[in-house]
Design a protein around this motif. Sequence first.
Motif, PDB file in Angstrom:
ATOM      1  N   GLU A  76      -1.068   7.086 -10.739  1.00 50.83           N
ATOM      2  CA  GLU A  76      -2.031   7.269  -9.561  1.00 50.83           C
ATOM      3  C   GLU A  76      -2.036   6.052  -8.632  1.00 50.83           C
ATOM      4  O   GLU A  76      -2.153   6.386  -7.515  1.00 50.83           O
ATOM      5  N   ILE A  77      -1.724   5.032  -8.895  1.00 48.72           N
ATOM      6  CA  ILE A  77      -1.674   3.737  -7.983  1.00 48.72           C
ATOM      7  C   ILE A  77      -0.636   4.044  -7.105  1.00 48.72           C
ATOM      8  O   ILE A  77      -0.870   3.815  -6.027  1.00 48.72           O
ATOM      9  N   PHE A  78       0.654   4.473  -7.608  1.00 52.27           N
ATOM     10  CA  PHE A  78       1.775   4.582  -6.819  1.00 52.27           C
ATOM     11  C   PHE A  78       1.505   5.790  -5.881  1.00 52.27           C
ATOM     12  O   PHE A  78       2.310   5.794  -4.777  1.00 52.27           O
ATOM     13  N   ALA A  79       0.989   6.723  -6.319  1.00 54.37           N
ATOM     14  CA  ALA A  79       0.552   7.772  -5.481  1.00 54.37           C
ATOM     15  C   ALA A  79      -0.267   7.529  -4.105  1.00 54.37           C
ATOM     16  O   ALA A  79       0.144   7.815  -3.056  1.00 54.37           O
ATOM     17  N   VAL A  80      -1.073   6.642  -4.235  1.00 58.94           N
ATOM     18  CA  VAL A  80      -1.800   6.016  -3.362  1.00 58.94           C
ATOM     19  C   VAL A  80      -1.121   5.036  -2.525  1.00 58.94           C
ATOM     20  O   VAL A  80      -1.029   5.197  -1.176  1.00 58.94           O
ATOM     21  N   ARG A  81      -0.252   4.212  -3.198  1.00 60.47           N
ATOM     22  CA  ARG A  81       0.482   3.345  -2.365  1.00 60.47           C
ATOM     23  C   ARG A  81       1.694   4.127  -1.440  1.00 60.47           C
ATOM     24  O   ARG A  81       2.052   3.640  -0.444  1.00 60.47           O
ATOM     25  N   LEU A  82       1.923   5.317  -2.008  1.00 64.36           N
ATOM     26  CA  LEU A  82       2.942   6.125  -1.298  1.00 64.36           C
ATOM     27  C   LEU A  82       2.487   6.905  -0.186  1.00 64.36           C
ATOM     28  O   LEU A  82       3.036   7.124   0.811  1.00 64.36           O
ATOM     29  N   ALA A  83       1.093   7.139  -0.037  1.00 64.93           N
ATOM     30  CA  ALA A  83       0.443   7.528   1.064  1.00 64.93           C
ATOM     31  C   ALA A  83       0.338   6.787   2.077  1.00 64.93           C
ATOM     32  O   ALA A  83      -0.041   7.082   3.267  1.00 64.93           O
ATOM     33  N   LEU A  84       0.353   5.345   1.780  1.00 67.73           N
ATOM     34  CA  LEU A  84       0.013   4.235   2.646  1.00 67.73           C
ATOM     35  C   LEU A  84       1.241   3.572   2.962  1.00 67.73           C
ATOM     36  O   LEU A  84       1.260   3.490   4.467  1.00 67.73           O
ATOM     37  N   GLU A  85       1.928   3.124   2.515  1.00 70.26           N
ATOM     38  CA  GLU A  85       2.978   2.237   2.687  1.00 70.26           C
ATOM     39  C   GLU A  85       4.022   2.664   3.538  1.00 70.26           C
ATOM     40  O   GLU A  85       4.778   2.022   4.562  1.00 70.26           O
ATOM     41  N   PRO A  86       4.714   3.887   3.047  1.00 71.73           N
ATOM     42  CA  PRO A  86       5.823   4.348   4.008  1.00 71.73           C
ATOM     43  C   PRO A  86       5.419   4.721   5.345  1.00 71.73           C
ATOM     44  O   PRO A  86       6.060   4.198   6.315  1.00 71.73           O
ATOM     45  N   ALA A  87       4.169   5.216   5.435  1.00 79.81           N
ATOM     46  CA  ALA A  87       3.673   5.494   6.825  1.00 79.81           C
ATOM     47  C   ALA A  87       3.369   4.174   7.659  1.00 79.81           C
ATOM     48  O   ALA A  87       3.748   4.185   8.863  1.00 79.81           O
ATOM     49  N   ALA A  88       3.136   3.203   6.812  1.00 77.01           N
ATOM     50  CA  ALA A  88       2.781   1.873   7.476  1.00 77.01           C
ATOM     51  C   ALA A  88       4.260   1.246   8.067  1.00 77.01           C
ATOM     52  O   ALA A  88       4.469   0.541   9.015  1.00 77.01           O
ATOM     53  N   ARG A 161      15.062  -5.889 -14.761  1.00 76.24           N
ATOM     54  CA  ARG A 161      15.230  -5.965 -13.483  1.00 76.24           C
ATOM     55  C   ARG A 161      15.344  -7.478 -13.178  1.00 76.24           C
ATOM     56  O   ARG A 161      14.647  -8.267 -13.540  1.00 76.24           O
ATOM     57  N   SER A 162      16.488  -7.741 -12.288  1.00 79.38           N
ATOM     58  CA  SER A 162      16.552  -9.316 -12.005  1.00 79.38           C
ATOM     59  C   SER A 162      15.693  -9.193 -10.617  1.00 79.38           C
ATOM     60  O   SER A 162      15.479  -8.296  -9.596  1.00 79.38           O
ATOM     61  N   LEU A 163      15.387 -10.802 -10.098  1.00 80.99           N
ATOM     62  CA  LEU A 163      15.066 -10.940  -8.774  1.00 80.99           C
ATOM     63  C   LEU A 163      15.742 -10.536  -7.546  1.00 80.99           C
ATOM     64  O   LEU A 163      15.610 -10.105  -6.758  1.00 80.99           O
ATOM     65  N   HIS A 164      17.100 -10.552  -8.063  1.00 85.98           N
ATOM     66  CA  HIS A 164      18.035  -9.997  -7.071  1.00 85.98           C
ATOM     67  C   HIS A 164      18.183  -8.630  -6.828  1.00 85.98           C
ATOM     68  O   HIS A 164      18.183  -8.238  -5.657  1.00 85.98           O
ATOM     69  N   GLU A 165      18.131  -8.006  -7.692  1.00 89.16           N
ATOM     70  CA  GLU A 165      17.843  -6.461  -7.780  1.00 89.16           C
ATOM     71  C   GLU A 165      16.690  -5.846  -7.005  1.00 89.16           C
ATOM     72  O   GLU A 165      16.683  -5.069  -6.189  1.00 89.16           O
ATOM     73  N   ILE A 166      15.691  -6.538  -7.185  1.00 92.73           N
ATOM     74  CA  ILE A 166      14.378  -6.119  -6.548  1.00 92.73           C
ATOM     75  C   ILE A 166      14.407  -6.495  -5.195  1.00 92.73           C
ATOM     76  O   ILE A 166      13.986  -6.063  -4.243  1.00 92.73           O
ATOM     77  N   ARG A 167      14.903  -7.815  -4.680  1.00 95.76           N
ATOM     78  CA  ARG A 167      15.022  -8.299  -3.390  1.00 95.76           C
ATOM     79  C   ARG A 167      15.883  -7.277  -2.779  1.00 95.76           C
ATOM     80  O   ARG A 167      15.624  -7.144  -1.499  1.00 95.76           O
ATOM     81  N   ILE A 168      16.947  -7.109  -3.200  1.00100.85           N
ATOM     82  CA  ILE A 168      17.976  -6.098  -2.521  1.00100.85           C
ATOM     83  C   ILE A 168      17.252  -4.686  -2.039  1.00100.85           C
ATOM     84  O   ILE A 168      17.542  -4.087  -1.149  1.00100.85           O
ATOM     85  N   GLU A 169      16.035  -4.168  -2.948  1.00106.13           N
ATOM     86  CA  GLU A 169      15.595  -3.099  -2.649  1.00106.13           C
ATOM     87  C   GLU A 169      14.776  -3.122  -1.440  1.00106.13           C
ATOM     88  O   GLU A 169      14.599  -2.125  -0.672  1.00106.13           O
ATOM     89  N   HIS A 170      14.411  -4.370  -1.047  1.00110.22           N
ATOM     90  CA  HIS A 170      13.728  -4.682   0.323  1.00110.22           C
ATOM     91  C   HIS A 170      14.490  -4.886   1.414  1.00110.22           C
ATOM     92  O   HIS A 170      14.049  -4.604   2.629  1.00110.22           O
ATOM     93  N   ALA A 171      15.696  -4.921   1.211  1.00107.61           N
ATOM     94  CA  ALA A 171      16.670  -5.335   2.418  1.00107.61           C
ATOM     95  C   ALA A 171      16.540  -4.069   3.352  1.00107.61           C
ATOM     96  O   ALA A 171      16.844  -4.263   4.651  1.00107.61           O
ATOM     97  N   PRO A 172      16.811  -2.915   2.799  1.00106.76           N
ATOM     98  CA  PRO A 172      16.967  -1.686   3.950  1.00106.76           C
ATOM     99  C   PRO A 172      15.590  -1.534   4.764  1.00106.76           C
ATOM    100  O   PRO A 172      15.741  -0.911   5.957  1.00106.76           O
ATOM    101  N   MET A 189      11.157   2.320   2.321  1.00107.71           N
ATOM    102  CA  MET A 189      10.095   2.030   1.442  1.00107.71           C
ATOM    103  C   MET A 189       9.500   2.900   0.491  1.00107.71           C
ATOM    104  O   MET A 189       9.401   2.712  -0.516  1.00107.71           O
ATOM    105  N   ARG A 190       9.615   4.308   0.830  1.00106.31           N
ATOM    106  CA  ARG A 190       9.449   5.247  -0.289  1.00106.31           C
ATOM    107  C   ARG A 190      10.580   5.162  -1.262  1.00106.31           C
ATOM    108  O   ARG A 190       9.968   5.116  -2.436  1.00106.31           O
ATOM    109  N   THR A 191      11.598   5.043  -0.915  1.00111.13           N
ATOM    110  CA  THR A 191      12.622   4.771  -2.088  1.00111.13           C
ATOM    111  C   THR A 191      12.411   3.625  -2.869  1.00111.13           C
ATOM    112  O   THR A 191      12.270   3.773  -4.262  1.00111.13           O
TER     113      THR A 191
END
Length: 226
Positions: A76-88, A161-172, A189-191
């Motif tokens: 439910e938390i991620f449903a809300v975040r997905l409604a807000l953050e990709p559009a942002a 998950r490593s810090l590197h893997e998580i950081r790489i997700e933000h790069a795109p 952001m959605r991915t």
Amino acid sequence: MPSLTDSVVAHVRDGIRHQQYVPGEIYSVYQLADALGVSRSPVREAMVRLSEAGLIEIARNRGFRVVLPQARDVAEIFAVRLALEPAAARRCGERGVDLSGPYAALVEAEQRGDEPAFWEADQALHEAVLLGSGNARAAAIVASLRATTALLGPPTSHAGRSLHEIRIEHAPIVEALARHDGPAAEAAMRTHLVRTGRMLVGQLAGATPDAAAVDELWDDVVGHSL
């Protein structure tokens, strides 16, 4: 300036995160008020707020007990975040928002292996997207939701998950914004959020992120996000 109620809420959240307050035990409102040196009124107000957030259950005339988020809560938390953050993120692309500063802080923390600084930078980057879109209220909502999932422990503890893997997700996301490409920033952001959300749901459900049980719960709560 935070109110006394805000301070009590922060204390209890930190106490849950550091296992000072654990599920199953009942904690006295009176003892908490004495320990913090405040009256019972802000403590009771804090209990109501924490109860509304789903973090505690109030035991009438006895105190409160901790309730950690479950798999459906996280979905439910991620449903809300997905409604807000990709559009942002898309709006940031349209407005030419530059996230090179917050992203540089994320990279530097990763290179130092500094997890606390990394998560501060991660939160700052997501907040910069929401504020950059012009929606401070959305930023406040997401900050509250992230505070809830933070009680589950550092994301690096889930699925290895490593810090590197998580950081790489933000790069795109950052790269798309540098090109002023709103649709690409939205998709990136959605991915990122779907990957993180399914990982946490799977961890709480005792399954892998691509398990059928996770698919069923995710589709029921979130829907098809990709």
